[in-house]
Design an enzyme around this catalytic site. Structure first.
Site, PDB file in Angstrom:
ATOM      1  N   ASP A 148       0.873  -1.186   0.000  1.00 20.51           N
ATOM      2  CA  ASP A 148       0.000   0.000   0.000  1.00 20.51           C
ATOM      3  C   ASP A 148       0.899   1.221   0.000  1.00 20.51           C
ATOM      4  O   ASP A 148       1.978   1.177   0.582  1.00 20.51           O
ATOM      5  CB  ASP A 148      -0.814   0.107   1.306  1.00 20.51           C
ATOM      6  CG  ASP A 148      -1.768  -1.040   1.520  1.00 20.51           C
ATOM      7  OD1 ASP A 148      -1.984  -1.806   0.571  1.00 20.51           O
ATOM      8  OD2 ASP A 148      -2.301  -1.146   2.648  1.00 20.51           O
ATOM      9  N   LYS A 187      -0.047 -22.757  -0.077  1.00 23.74           N
ATOM     10  CA  LYS A 187       0.843 -22.076  -1.024  1.00 23.74           C
ATOM     11  C   LYS A 187       1.630 -20.935  -0.365  1.00 23.74           C
ATOM     12  O   LYS A 187       1.067 -20.136   0.386  1.00 23.74           O
ATOM     13  CB  LYS A 187       0.017 -21.512  -2.194  1.00 23.74           C
ATOM     14  CG  LYS A 187      -0.821 -22.548  -2.923  1.00 23.74           C
ATOM     15  CD  LYS A 187      -0.014 -23.713  -3.482  1.00 23.74           C
ATOM     16  CE  LYS A 187       0.741 -23.373  -4.737  1.00 23.74           C
ATOM     17  NZ  LYS A 187       1.534 -24.554  -5.218  1.00 23.74           N
ATOM     18  N   LYS A 189       3.674 -18.771  -2.224  1.00 28.80           N
ATOM     19  CA  LYS A 189       4.068 -17.711  -3.159  1.00 28.80           C
ATOM     20  C   LYS A 189       3.589 -16.304  -2.747  1.00 28.80           C
ATOM     21  O   LYS A 189       4.385 -15.347  -2.793  1.00 28.80           O
ATOM     22  CB  LYS A 189       3.591 -18.058  -4.577  1.00 28.80           C
ATOM     23  CG  LYS A 189       4.169 -17.169  -5.663  1.00 28.80           C
ATOM     24  CD  LYS A 189       5.646 -17.446  -5.927  1.00 28.80           C
ATOM     25  CE  LYS A 189       5.808 -18.639  -6.854  1.00 28.80           C
ATOM     26  NZ  LYS A 189       7.184 -19.101  -6.937  1.00 28.80           N
ATOM     27  N   PRO A 190       2.318 -16.144  -2.318  1.00 23.74           N
ATOM     28  CA  PRO A 190       1.910 -14.782  -1.916  1.00 23.74           C
ATOM     29  C   PRO A 190       2.799 -14.220  -0.802  1.00 23.74           C
ATOM     30  O   PRO A 190       3.127 -13.029  -0.803  1.00 23.74           O
ATOM     31  CB  PRO A 190       0.470 -14.962  -1.424  1.00 23.74           C
ATOM     32  CG  PRO A 190      -0.019 -16.206  -2.089  1.00 23.74           C
ATOM     33  CD  PRO A 190       1.189 -17.097  -2.238  1.00 23.74           C
ATOM     34  N   GLN A 192       5.995 -14.966  -0.376  1.00 21.48           N
ATOM     35  CA  GLN A 192       7.266 -14.573  -1.009  1.00 21.48           C
ATOM     36  C   GLN A 192       7.149 -13.188  -1.645  1.00 21.48           C
ATOM     37  O   GLN A 192       8.043 -12.358  -1.521  1.00 21.48           O
ATOM     38  CB  GLN A 192       7.654 -15.599  -2.086  1.00 21.48           C
ATOM     39  CG  GLN A 192       7.898 -17.008  -1.537  1.00 21.48           C
ATOM     40  CD  GLN A 192       8.211 -17.986  -2.671  1.00 21.48           C
ATOM     41  OE1 GLN A 192       8.876 -17.628  -3.640  1.00 21.48           O
ATOM     42  NE2 GLN A 192       7.736 -19.212  -2.551  1.00 21.48           N
ATOM     43  N   CYS A 389     -25.178   2.152  27.186  1.00 20.64           N
ATOM     44  CA  CYS A 389     -25.232   3.494  26.613  1.00 20.64           C
ATOM     45  C   CYS A 389     -26.565   3.742  25.901  1.00 20.64           C
ATOM     46  O   CYS A 389     -27.553   4.059  26.541  1.00 20.64           O
ATOM     47  CB  CYS A 389     -24.027   3.704  25.688  1.00 20.64           C
ATOM     48  SG  CYS A 389     -23.707   5.439  25.399  1.00 20.64           S
ATOM     49  N   GLN A 393     -30.511   4.457  27.257  1.00 18.86           N
ATOM     50  CA  GLN A 393     -31.401   5.535  26.811  1.00 18.86           C
ATOM     51  C   GLN A 393     -32.711   4.965  26.283  1.00 18.86           C
ATOM     52  O   GLN A 393     -33.794   5.467  26.596  1.00 18.86           O
ATOM     53  CB  GLN A 393     -30.701   6.373  25.738  1.00 18.86           C
ATOM     54  CG  GLN A 393     -29.435   7.065  26.259  1.00 18.86           C
ATOM     55  CD  GLN A 393     -28.702   7.872  25.190  1.00 18.86           C
ATOM     56  OE1 GLN A 393     -29.095   7.887  24.027  1.00 18.86           O
ATOM     57  NE2 GLN A 393     -27.632   8.540  25.580  1.00 18.86           N
ATOM     58  N   GLU A 413     -32.107  13.079  20.112  1.00 20.72           N
ATOM     59  CA  GLU A 413     -31.280  12.630  18.994  1.00 20.72           C
ATOM     60  C   GLU A 413     -32.101  12.449  17.720  1.00 20.72           C
ATOM     61  O   GLU A 413     -31.591  12.586  16.619  1.00 20.72           O
ATOM     62  CB  GLU A 413     -30.579  11.308  19.364  1.00 20.72           C
ATOM     63  CG  GLU A 413     -29.494  10.901  18.395  1.00 20.72           C
ATOM     64  CD  GLU A 413     -28.668   9.704  18.873  1.00 20.72           C
ATOM     65  OE1 GLU A 413     -28.816   9.264  20.029  1.00 20.72           O
ATOM     66  OE2 GLU A 413     -27.861   9.201  18.069  1.00 20.72           O
ATOM     67  N   HIS A 518     -19.820   2.570  29.040  1.00 19.72           N
ATOM     68  CA  HIS A 518     -19.557   1.331  28.285  1.00 19.72           C
ATOM     69  C   HIS A 518     -18.722   0.356  29.121  1.00 19.72           C
ATOM     70  O   HIS A 518     -17.494   0.320  28.980  1.00 19.72           O
ATOM     71  CB  HIS A 518     -18.816   1.654  26.995  1.00 19.72           C
ATOM     72  CG  HIS A 518     -19.661   2.357  25.984  1.00 19.72           C
ATOM     73  ND1 HIS A 518     -20.476   1.682  25.107  1.00 19.72           N
ATOM     74  CD2 HIS A 518     -19.854   3.675  25.743  1.00 19.72           C
ATOM     75  CE1 HIS A 518     -21.121   2.555  24.348  1.00 19.72           C
ATOM     76  NE2 HIS A 518     -20.762   3.772  24.713  1.00 19.72           N
ATOM     77  N   GLU A 520     -18.268  -2.676  28.717  1.00 13.94           N
ATOM     78  CA  GLU A 520     -17.588  -3.675  27.876  1.00 13.94           C
ATOM     79  C   GLU A 520     -16.138  -3.278  27.567  1.00 13.94           C
ATOM     80  O   GLU A 520     -15.299  -4.136  27.292  1.00 13.94           O
ATOM     81  CB  GLU A 520     -18.368  -3.912  26.574  1.00 13.94           C
ATOM     82  CG  GLU A 520     -18.363  -2.792  25.535  1.00 13.94           C
ATOM     83  CD  GLU A 520     -19.427  -1.712  25.754  1.00 13.94           C
ATOM     84  OE1 GLU A 520     -19.936  -1.597  26.885  1.00 13.94           O
ATOM     85  OE2 GLU A 520     -19.729  -0.969  24.794  1.00 13.94           O
TER      86      GLU A 520
HETATM   87  N1  GLN Z   1     -26.487   7.908  20.461  1.00 17.08           N
HETATM   88  C1  GLN Z   1     -26.418   8.033  21.872  1.00 17.08           C
HETATM   89  C2  GLN Z   1     -25.714   9.303  22.307  1.00 17.08           C
HETATM   90  O1  GLN Z   1     -25.020   9.916  21.549  1.00 17.08           O
HETATM   91  C3  GLN Z   1     -25.759   6.814  22.504  1.00 17.08           C
HETATM   92  C4  GLN Z   1     -24.313   6.679  22.143  1.00 17.08           C
HETATM   93  C5  GLN Z   1     -23.758   5.295  22.380  1.00 17.08           C
HETATM   94  O2  GLN Z   1     -24.485   4.314  22.515  1.00 17.08           O
HETATM   95  N2  GLN Z   1     -22.459   5.177  22.420  1.00 17.08           N
HETATM   96  O3  GLN Z   1     -25.845   9.723  23.423  1.00 17.08           O
END
Ligand code: GLN
Length: 548
Positions: A148, A187, A189-190, A192, A389, A393, A413, A518, A520
């Site tokens: 690239d 393979k 070759k790619p 190489q 999040c 809401q 929103e 969040h 997670e």
């Molecule tokens: N759209 C919502 C906000 O801006 C929730 C954002 C989200 O889930 N990360 O508050």
């Protein structure tokens, strides 16, 4: 002086360069070293915040509020350390910094050149990570594929670093070895060709991580060795594995860690992949299954499934499930399907299979009504529910509409009228009016005070306050607090400084909790997040219950 390992990709993208980089980090960490990492994305965006998750995958957020590539999430999970804005580089960031310096006369009248000053800036930033993160090793993953032209200046920076200190820099090339069905043979070759393309930039790889469907055998290792100019022992076999947490163990089968240390003339300080081996066993899926439904939007692109848009959610589910000795099965549901005429039956059928349900983060109106229907179904049928999040809401909108009778409850929103139970803060209004969209949401870690006795408080080990990462523009509208509380909602997490709601729960349900942040993002394989663990506990309990 820190040691630097550059990781570049050859042949094609999407073969797991990020996880390979993170796995090398995990191995070196297990040998007793301090390891940090940098992700380089060659695009011009200043960060990943303005990119569509379907195109780019999940936008990860660090404690300091950097919106970055999902690979930073991989690094945090594999290295078990928090990273920050310095661990993420884009061409946009580098060019922006160079131009700003030029405007401040910091180049003392020199002609500012792409080929000189851009690599110089890149090198300074890479070295800064070593000092700031007190790292023995810095892994630098160069995005894109060799050949690239977008990433050429980053390769050039790595070449110059090696030239200046040959004993402190190594290159790893992650390639792919196809096994075409009609040939049935692996393979080389790619690979190489990829090595040749890398050589043309003045770089010789020290290691080739050979991704493929299967293990790379002796004859092919020797062939790669001869044609690519690396020792056969430095061709590291990386076959497809069922869990990413197997990869460090797989690399160690080929002694990658010790080979790296040998080249740097270093000795291991410890030896401990024990925890990883345990994880790897759990990921093999011998434990009883638990079904987790995820109702989202960024799930398909054309005919393909895209679970990468929610990678941290997926990983957090795995971590919590393994901690509870369960094998997670994630069921993906597209919220828009539930908005179609007569789809209620489909929704009921879908959610009947689930032991618990998650509505993850999201933006914009598309699919929201479907998610709200799913949340209503969970609340009414006492299916454990976790809202992340946007999932919080929408749970609030659902509760306002169907429990408090505010039929026009909605979010700013997607509407200017109605009961705006989710609204926008004053400072956000100004940003939106002047189109300041980039890096302007409420981002990063903020304090959240927990209400004593609440579910959240119990799950977080009875702490008074916690810190969690955010990425949102809209907020719960406190004007509706009393109305919702009167009907049984509990706002168990709040940010006192700005008077913002962070967590809502419904105590009459077995597990119904939404978080404005969040969780997670901070779940780690060996330290699962308490909210996910709580959800899984409730799911297991429900599965066992004879009434179901
Ligand atoms: N759209 C919502 C906000 O801006 C929730 C954002 C989200 O889930 N990360 O508050």
């Amino acid at each position: 002086m820190a040691k630097f390992l550059f990781v570049a990709g050859g042949v094609m993208s999407g073969v797991g360069k990020g996880v390979a980089t993170a796995s090398i980090g995990a191995i070196l960490k297990s040998k007793g070293f301090s390891v940090s990492a940098i992700k380089i994305d060659p695009y011009l965006n200043m960060d990943a915040g303005t990119m569509n998750p379907v195109e780019h995958g999940e936008v990860f957020v660090t404690d300091d509020g950097t919106e970055c590539d999902q690979d930073i999430g991989n690094y945090e999970r594999f290295l078990d350390r928090n990273l920050s804005t310095i661990n993420y580089l884009t061409s946009g960031r580098v060019y922006h910094a160079v131009i700003e310096k030029e405007r401040k006369l910091e180049y003392n009248g020199e002609t500012v050149e792409v080929g000189v000053h851009i690599p110089e800036e890149i090198i300074a930033r890479i070295k800064q990570v070593a000092t700031h993160d007190k790292a023995d090793f810095v892994l630098v993953e160069i995005g894109g594929t060799v050949g690239d032209y977008q990433n050429v200046l980053f390769l050039e920076a790595s070449r110059l670093m090696k030239l200046a200190s040959p004993n402190d820099v190594l290159f790893v090339l992650v390639t792919y070895l196809p096994v075409p069905r009609m040939l049935g043979e692996m393979k080389t070759k790619p690979t190489q060709h990829a090595v040749r393309a890398l050589n043309a930039t003045g770089i010789r790889p020290d290691f080739i991580v050979a991704r493929s469907e299967a293990l790379v055998d002796g004859p092919r290792k020797r062939k790669i060795s001869v044609f690519c100019n690396v020792a056969p022992e430095d061709v590291i076999s990386s076959p497809d594995v069922s869990s990413v947490y197997d990869i460090p163990i797989q690399f160690e089968e080929d002694q990658l860690g010790n080979r790296i240390l040998k080249k740097f003339r270093m000795k291991e300080r410890a030896k401990d992949l024990k925890e990883w081996r345990k994880l790897s066993l759990k990921a093999k899926g011998k434990a009883p299954e638990i079904y987790v439904g995820v109702v989202g939007k960024y799930i398909t692109s054309g005919d393909f499934m895209l679970s990468d848009s929610y990678i941290s959610v997926v990983e957090a589910i795995k971590h919590a499930s393994w901690a509870k000795n369960r094998t997670p099965r994630i069921l993906w549901f597209s919220a828009e399907e539930y908005e179609k005429k007569g789809a209620l039956k489909i929704l009921q059928k879908d959610l009947k299979q689930c032991d618990c349900v998650i509505v993850p983060g999201g933006f914009g109106e598309r699919g929201t009504e479907g998610k709200i229907l799913a949340i209503q179904h969970c609340r009414e049928n006492n299916i454990p529910y976790l809202g992340l999040c946007f999932g919080l809401q929408l749970a609030i909108i659902e509760f306002a509409r169907n429990v408090c009778g505010m039929t026009r409850a909605t979010s700013r929103e997607f509407s200017k009228t109605g009961d705006l139970v989710i609204d926008v803060m004053e400072d956000q209004k100004r940003l939106l009016e002047t189109k300041k969209y980039g890096a302007s949401m409420r981002l990063g870690a903020y304090r959240c005070d927990l209400a004593k006795g609440s579910l959240a408080w119990r799950l977080y080990g009875k702490k008074d306050a916690i810190q969690e990462r955010h990425r949102h523009r809209y907020e719960f509208n406190n004007a509706y607090k009393e109305a919702l509380e009167a009907k049984g909602a509990v706002f168990s997490g709040t940010n006192k400084e700005r008077d913002l709601v962070e967590i809502m729960e419904i105590p009459s349900r077995s597990f119904f909790l939404g978080a404005q942040f969040h969780p997670e993002l901070t779940s780690r394989p060996l330290r699962p997040h308490p909210l996910f663990v709580g959800l899984l506990e409730a799911a297991i309990k429900r599965k066992k219950s004879p009434k179901r």
